[in-house]
Scaffold this motif. Structure first.
Motif, PDB file in Angstrom:
ATOM      1  N   ASP A 176      71.842  13.191 -98.984  1.00 32.11           N
ATOM      2  CA  ASP A 176      72.053  14.272 -99.944  1.00 32.11           C
ATOM      3  C   ASP A 176      72.142  15.635 -99.254  1.00 32.11           C
ATOM      4  N   GLU A 177      71.449  15.763 -98.122  1.00 38.94           N
ATOM      5  CA  GLU A 177      71.466  17.030 -97.371  1.00 38.94           C
ATOM      6  C   GLU A 177      72.599  17.090 -96.360  1.00 38.94           C
ATOM      7  N   GLY A 178      73.467  16.085 -96.340  1.00 39.71           N
ATOM      8  CA  GLY A 178      74.602  16.083 -95.420  1.00 39.71           C
ATOM      9  C   GLY A 178      74.256  15.660 -94.009  1.00 39.71           C
ATOM     10  N   MET A 179      73.054  15.102 -93.811  1.00 39.09           N
ATOM     11  CA  MET A 179      72.646  14.702 -92.457  1.00 39.09           C
ATOM     12  C   MET A 179      72.909  13.215 -92.256  1.00 39.09           C
ATOM     13  N   THR A 180      74.146  12.847 -92.352  1.00 40.45           N
ATOM     14  CA  THR A 180      74.509  11.432 -92.231  1.00 40.45           C
ATOM     15  C   THR A 180      74.405  10.925 -90.793  1.00 40.45           C
ATOM     16  N   TRP A 181      74.259  11.841 -89.845  1.00 40.91           N
ATOM     17  CA  TRP A 181      74.112  11.446 -88.442  1.00 40.91           C
ATOM     18  C   TRP A 181      72.753  10.785 -88.161  1.00 40.91           C
ATOM     19  N   ALA A 182      71.764  11.042 -89.046  1.00 41.84           N
ATOM     20  CA  ALA A 182      70.402  10.556 -88.804  1.00 41.84           C
ATOM     21  C   ALA A 182      70.302   9.057 -89.076  1.00 41.84           C
ATOM     22  N   GLU A 183      69.575   8.365 -88.232  1.00 40.76           N
ATOM     23  CA  GLU A 183      69.294   6.944 -88.406  1.00 40.76           C
ATOM     24  C   GLU A 183      67.827   6.778 -88.843  1.00 40.76           C
ATOM     25  N   VAL A 184      67.596   5.943 -89.893  1.00 40.79           N
ATOM     26  CA  VAL A 184      66.256   5.758 -90.470  1.00 40.79           C
ATOM     27  C   VAL A 184      65.855   4.297 -90.316  1.00 40.79           C
ATOM     28  N   GLN A 185      64.644   4.081 -89.825  1.00 37.11           N
ATOM     29  CA  GLN A 185      64.128   2.706 -89.699  1.00 37.11           C
ATOM     30  C   GLN A 185      62.649   2.714 -90.072  1.00 37.11           C
ATOM     31  N   ALA A 186      62.286   1.829 -91.043  1.00 38.42           N
ATOM     32  CA  ALA A 186      60.895   1.726 -91.481  1.00 38.42           C
ATOM     33  C   ALA A 186      60.241   0.537 -90.795  1.00 38.42           C
ATOM     34  N   ASP A 187      58.993   0.686 -90.345  1.00 38.38           N
ATOM     35  CA  ASP A 187      58.209  -0.376 -89.709  1.00 38.38           C
ATOM     36  C   ASP A 187      56.806  -0.272 -90.247  1.00 38.38           C
ATOM     37  N   GLY A 188      56.556  -1.078 -91.258  1.00 37.78           N
ATOM     38  CA  GLY A 188      55.283  -0.937 -91.939  1.00 37.78           C
ATOM     39  C   GLY A 188      55.276   0.364 -92.696  1.00 37.78           C
ATOM     40  N   LEU A 189      54.236   1.125 -92.477  1.00 43.71           N
ATOM     41  CA  LEU A 189      54.132   2.411 -93.151  1.00 43.71           C
ATOM     42  C   LEU A 189      54.821   3.540 -92.398  1.00 43.71           C
ATOM     43  N   GLN A 190      55.247   3.285 -91.154  1.00 37.86           N
ATOM     44  CA  GLN A 190      55.885   4.320 -90.346  1.00 37.86           C
ATOM     45  C   GLN A 190      57.391   4.345 -90.587  1.00 37.86           C
ATOM     46  N   VAL A 191      57.959   5.570 -90.577  1.00 40.08           N
ATOM     47  CA  VAL A 191      59.407   5.776 -90.738  1.00 40.08           C
ATOM     48  C   VAL A 191      59.902   6.529 -89.487  1.00 40.08           C
ATOM     49  N   THR A 192      60.791   5.907 -88.763  1.00 45.41           N
ATOM     50  CA  THR A 192      61.306   6.496 -87.516  1.00 45.41           C
ATOM     51  C   THR A 192      62.680   7.098 -87.764  1.00 45.41           C
ATOM     52  N   LEU A 193      62.828   8.350 -87.321  1.00 49.52           N
ATOM     53  CA  LEU A 193      64.120   9.032 -87.406  1.00 49.52           C
ATOM     54  C   LEU A 193      64.731   9.108 -86.000  1.00 49.52           C
ATOM     55  N   ALA A 194      65.991   8.719 -85.887  1.00 49.01           N
ATOM     56  CA  ALA A 194      66.706   8.754 -84.613  1.00 49.01           C
ATOM     57  C   ALA A 194      68.086   9.370 -84.842  1.00 49.01           C
ATOM     58  N   GLY A 195      68.859   9.514 -83.744  1.00 46.26           N
ATOM     59  CA  GLY A 195      70.190  10.123 -83.834  1.00 46.26           C
ATOM     60  C   GLY A 195      70.227  11.454 -83.100  1.00 46.26           C
ATOM     61  N   ILE A 196      71.397  12.059 -83.083  1.00 45.50           N
ATOM     62  CA  ILE A 196      71.593  13.327 -82.350  1.00 45.50           C
ATOM     63  C   ILE A 196      71.876  14.435 -83.353  1.00 45.50           C
ATOM     64  N   ALA A 197      70.941  15.370 -83.451  1.00 42.76           N
ATOM     65  CA  ALA A 197      71.097  16.512 -84.354  1.00 42.76           C
ATOM     66  C   ALA A 197      72.007  17.558 -83.698  1.00 42.76           C
ATOM     67  N   PRO A 198      72.851  18.197 -84.497  1.00 44.13           N
ATOM     68  CA  PRO A 198      73.751  19.206 -83.910  1.00 44.13           C
ATOM     69  C   PRO A 198      73.021  20.427 -83.356  1.00 44.13           C
TER      70      PRO A 198
END
Length: 633
Positions: free
Chosen positions: A45-67
């Protein structure tokens, strides 16, 4: 029975545990999916489609290259709004930023009577201290205002050439402003006269490097004309101005238009200056030119408010009276008109005359008649003072019955002759004529003003002076390339010889040095490098030193001949850049040489890249080395 009951209870607990474990796993999976989907949707929704999201249990990891770093932080904040921020693991990277663009380097130098100021931003690679020191040498350290700042960025292409040229130019301009950019210099200056303006423009245009675009705006004040002079005539050669002055551009346009109506062909020269006796100058000139046209020939001369109108000998008396009467009645009140209708002379009657001729070589001959011996001595002394004692030949004779004003007319004629490159002056009882060529575009006007001021009202004189560009001391200057070519022509037939194993120029080469010096005196300030070379015999370091010394000797010989060498350099290259085979005597002799080259931006000092190689062999005849391995002979 008891054992069976225990077994049933155990199996019940086991089944419950399995059910609980399955339920727990299902709950964790549900939480992971909901967290990952929620964060993913929020980032999208914020236009950050470059970000990769992965959930592992209760943790949420954000990856990718921010401009940018700011966008990376925004991604963390957005994820923290969906799940507990403590559960968000940041594994994002930030895209490498492009190098910061260098600033726009520019500087402005202002010089006036109070000193020099320089302001702007220059690269740290520019020699700031040297620039300030050069200005301090000119106006004094206390009169230099340094407002420069420096930026630690590479100098853009063309910057150093533009800066160096501007600094040199400003040392030559007492009242000027220079704006400097990479590859471009704009100079605004004030000259003392039109001649000084032309000289400034010529010198600057000739010395600007090819890599620099030069914009010039040099203003010259209007000259003060004393007397304010104009002379227009129509004779068998047509209509023309011998001198023309105007007080405004509009007045000049009106005067030239009237002259065109009277028969002037082509573009006439008319000087706009100060000193006009009345704002109605153009009115009077228009009417006087029209009067000469109506007389079908003659001349009209203005010297301030005095006007002399002379008709052609033999003109119709009635027409002359009418034209003069109409002109007298229409002129503005400030002007005084003197008119003359010459009588037709008897062709068999030879009037006395005095002539002075100036040859293109500068020789002057004085012939004809003078009042007495003292007058002849005075004319000869005056001519020698003007043209040189060794250049004047006198063959004038004493005669009786000459006009009372003969002596001042003769001296005035000699003064007019001094304004020419070559020509003649003839003095007769009724007039004075000046004929010749000049390199001064204003010579005709200057001579007319001088004659009008010294001969007095009603005097007749004729001026036929032709301006020739080739005689102009400013326009006649050769270009740097022409100078280089002329030196090359001299060296095709002569050599600069050195004494063997020495940097002393051989006596046989002094005539060649004289010819080169005469060329360079006409060339002015050109960037010239005098390069010395040797053959490969001997030790390399000794050859380098010898070539340097020989180039310096040539430079010193030019200085001894009063050549301005401020823009010349001497440099030795030793055995580098050989142009012939060093294994033969002829090749070694060719390699022992002096070269004259223009200094051009980005010029590599190799023989192949010279526009015209000006080479003089050193004239050594042996090239043998000593047992110690000395430099080439």
């Amino acid at each position: 029975m008891r054992l069976s009951s225990l077994l049933i209870i155990a199996m019940t607990f086991f089944a419950a545990a399995v059910v609980s474990l399955v339920a727990a796993n299902f709950s964790v999976k549900l939480i992971e999916e909901s967290s990952e989907i929620g964060v993913r949707d929020a980032l999208d929704d914020e236009g950050m489609t470059w970000a990769e999201v992965q959930a592992d249990g209760l943790q949420v990891t954000l990856a990718g290259i921010a401009p940018t770093e700011a966008v990376r932080f925004k991604a963390l904040t957005t994820a923290g709004s969906i799940v507990d921020a403590a559960r968000v693991i940041d594994q994002m990277e930030v895209e490498a930023q492009a190098a910061i663009a260098p600033p726009r380097f520019s500087a402005e130098v202002l010089r006036n009577d109070s000193g020099i100021s320089i302001i702007g931003l220059i690269p740290t690679t520019s020699d700031r201290e040297s620039a300030i020191e050069r200005f301090s040498d000119i106006v004094g350290k206390d009169n230099v205002a340094d407002f420069l700042e420096q930026g630690d960025y590479p100098a853009p292409e063309g910057w150093e050439d533009a800066l160096a040229f501007a600094l040199t130019a400003m040392t030559q301009l007492p009242r000027a402003k220079a704006s400097i950019e990479a590859g471009r210099v704009s100079i605004t200056a004030i000259a003392d006269s039109a001649e000084a303006k032309a000289a400034m423009e010529n010198k600057l245009n000739r010395s600007v490097p090819p890599s620099v675009e030069l914009m010039l705006d040099i203003a010259a004040p209007r000259p003060v004309l004393t007397p304010f002079t104009l002379r227009f005539q129509i004779d068998e050669e047509g209509a023309r101005f011998d001198a023309c002055s105007a007080d405004t551009d509009a007045a000049r346009t009106r005067i030239l238009a009237a002259a065109t109506q009277a028969g002037v062909i082509g573009t006439a020269r008319c000087t706009v200056g100060l000193g006009v006796p009345t704002p109605r100058w153009a009115d009077a000139v228009e009417q006087a030119i029209n009067a000469v046209k109506q007389l079908e020939g003659g001349s009209v001369t203005f010297a301030d408010a005095d006007i002399t109108l002379v008709a052609l000998a033999g003109s119709d008396q009635a027409n002359f009276d009418r034209v003069v009467g109409e002109l007298e009645n229409s002129l503005p009140d400030v002007f005084a008109l003197h008119s003359k209708l010459p009588k037709v002379l008897d062709p068999n009657e030879g009037p006395p005359e005095f002539t002075a001729t100036l040859s293109p070589e500068g020789q002057v001959q004085l012939r004809g008649r003078v009042v007495d011996v003292s007058m002849r001595d005075l004319a000869e002394s005056y001519a020698k003072a003007r043209f040189g004692s060794e250049k004047v030949y006198t063959a004038a004779r004493v005669a009786d019955n000459l006009p009372a004003d003969w002596a001042p007319r003769v001296l005035t004629g000699l003064e007019a002759l001094a304004g020419l490159s070559n020509g003649s002056v003839t003095v007769t009882p009724t007039g004075l004529s000046v004929t010749g060529n000049t390199g001064n575009p204003d010579a005709s006007s200057e001579i007319a003003a001088m004659l009008a001021g010294k001969l007095g009202e009603g005097s007749e004189y004729d001026i036929d002076v032709t301006y020739q560009e080739k005689l102009d001391p400013v326009l006649g200057l050769p270009s740097p390339d022409q100078c280089e070519a002329e030196i090359g022509e001299v060296l095709k037939t002569g050599k600069i010889n050195f004494e063997p194993g020495s940097a002393t120029i051989d006596a046989s080469a002094l005539g060649i040095m004289d010819e080169i010096a005469e060329i360079l005196k006409r060339c002015g300030d050109i960037p010239l490098e005098i390069q010395g070379y040797t053959d490969s015999q001997g030790r390399e370091e000794m050859n380098l030193a010898l070539s340097e010394s020989r180039a310096q000797s040539v430079l010193n010989e030019l200085r001894a001949r009063q050549v301005l060498t401020g823009t010349f350099t001497a440099k030795g290259f030793g055995e580098d850049n050989a142009i012939a085979d060093n294994s033969t005597e002829a090749g070694r002799e060719a390699n022992r040489r002096i070269e004259f080259r223009l200094i051009r931006p980005n010029t590599v000092t190799t023989p192949e890249q010279t526009t015209l190689e000006s080479i003089a062999q050193s004239g050594d005849t042996d090239g043998e080395t000593t047992e110690q391995g000395s430099a080439d002979e």
